[in-house]
Write an enzyme that holds these catalytic residues in place. Structure first.
Site, mmCIF file in Angstrom:
data_model
loop_
_atom_site.group_PDB
_atom_site.id
_atom_site.type_symbol
_atom_site.label_atom_id
_atom_site.label_comp_id
_atom_site.label_asym_id
_atom_site.label_seq_id
_atom_site.Cartn_x
_atom_site.Cartn_y
_atom_site.Cartn_z
ATOM 1 N N SER A 77 6.077 -30.739 55.240
ATOM 2 C CA SER A 77 6.242 -31.311 53.906
ATOM 3 C C SER A 77 7.719 -31.673 53.687
ATOM 4 C CB SER A 77 5.723 -30.325 52.853
ATOM 5 O OG SER A 77 5.625 -30.936 51.592
ATOM 6 N N ASP A 215 -0.591 -33.750 54.022
ATOM 7 C CA ASP A 215 0.498 -32.777 54.061
ATOM 8 C C ASP A 215 0.369 -31.760 55.195
ATOM 9 O OD1 ASP A 215 2.515 -31.010 53.434
ATOM 10 O OD2 ASP A 215 1.692 -30.384 51.517
#
Length: 386
Positions: A77, A215
């Site tokens: 991320s 993600d």
């Protein structure tokens, strides 16, 4: 479950290791791991700036960069974004961003990245600005051009499998040699917040290979330290530079793991009586928080255990703020006021003790790490010159 399985594999491999040789500093594998957390990436950015400054001071070299000292840099991320910023080369084949450039990046672009789309369906943010700025900053650079080994995670929702982008995987899987901006957007495309990312590369046969990614936290649950360690372990086994590591030996691993902060009051937020009244939606939101908090704690616990088992606890440093409050707990509050608070959190964290049982502060521990990294780099350079 995946994190637990990874730990067990690592743990039993360590128990099977019988090597008692002293660690050779020049052959230590150095690993940097950076958690996910959206705008809270400002916190590890402050830590990285301090560490890079220490390396420049110790080596008397204002051009020293983190990528010069770490064999593996991993992130998920926002941690994946930081990884790319400090490993992607510029036209002079040096990192395009110094650590001191990261916090200004968040201040300049954060408010535009986290600009609510206004849609009542679909993700909260359209991701267009994020993808645009990544394209501008990272250009056409691909994984193989990274200045050191990287480990950036994502999750493919079509194949239902994690996707790990590393340089060392490219010989077997050339389709993973994607553009860095595609990888960075993918690892940051948190469900609910940003749309998934679709892009293509090509296999060794020239066939199209499709990615449908979200993600990286879906694969590593926010903390990529175990992933980074596994990549480092493979590197130690395959790279002749680490020939003295005959088996998995954590005396020759140096791991710095940076968190983006957790909320110490999380455990006090709910009671069984309150939760008994929740519906499915409320549970979904709470479970996501619980999973992230529990995983971060357990990953740190697992890694601490394996390093202690090899009497190498000083080779592992986890830098984490566990007392976030108010708006600083939000991954998408990119208001100037909140970003200033996050800067303060990072700066204050440096002055805090590493643990309640140790008087050493994070600042002192990072200075110790900087000296180790510097000495190892010099020893390796001397060895290479013979």
């Amino acid at each position: 479950m995946a994190t637990t399985k990874s730990f067990l594999i690592l743990f039993f491999m360590i128990l099977a290791t019988t090597s008692s040789t002293c660690a050779k500093l020049e052959e230590m594998v150095t690993v940097l791991s950076i958690d996910g957390g959206g705008i809270k990436g400002i916190i590890p950015a402050i830590i990285l700036e301090f560490l890079e400054g220490q390396l420049q001071e110790v080596d008397n070299n204002k051009d020293a960069r983190l990528a010069d000292y770490f064999d593996v840099i991993g992130g998920t991320s926002t941690g994946g974004l930081l990884t790319a910023m400090i490993t992607t080369p510029n036209e002079n084949n040096r990192p395009f961003a110094a650590a001191k450039d990261i916090v200004p990046f968040y201040f300049e672009h954060g408010p535009h990245i986290f600009n609510y789309s206004g849609s009542i369906i679909g993700p909260m943010y359209d991701g267009k600005y994020l993808l645009q700025v990544l394209q501008e900053k990272l250009g056409e650079t691909r994984v193989h051009q990274a200045l050191t080994e990287v480990a950036i995670s994502s999750f493919d929702i079509k194949t239902n499998k994690p996707v790990i982008f590393t340089k060392s995987n490219l010989a077997k899987s050339p389709e993973l040699d994607a553009k860095m901006y595609d990888i960075c957007y993918s690892t940051a495309a948190a469900p609910i917040y940003f749309p998934p990312h679709y892009f293509i590369t090509h296999t060794s046969n020239g066939d199209i290979y499709e990615f449908n990614l979200v993600d990286g936290g879906v694969a590593t649950v926010g903390d990529p330290a175990l992933l980074s360690l596994s990549v480092a372990t493979r590197l130690a086994q395959e790279d002749p530079a680490f020939s003295s590591i005959k088996s998995l030996d954590y005396k020759q691993m140096l791991l710095l793991s940076l968190g983006t902060g957790t909320n110490s009051e999380f455990d006090k937020t709910y009671t069984a009586q309150e939760a008994a009244k929740w519906g499915p939606l409320r549970w979904m939101l709470a479970i996501q928080q619980m999973t992230n908090a529990a995983s971060s704690y357990m990953t740190d616990y697992y890694i601490s255990t394996v390093f202690q088992a090899r009497h190498s606890q000083n080779n592992y440093l986890r830098v984490q703020e566990n007392a976030l409050t108010g708006t600083t707990t939000e991954m998408d509050d990119a208001s100037e006021a909140n970003m200033e608070l996050l800067v303060q959190v990072g700066e204050t964290l440096l002055k805090k003790p590493v643990s309640k049982d140790s008087p050493e502060t994070y600042e002192e521990a990072l200075k110790r790490f900087a000296k180790l990294l510097s000495n190892r780099k010099k020893l390796r350079a001397n060895k290479a010159s013979y």
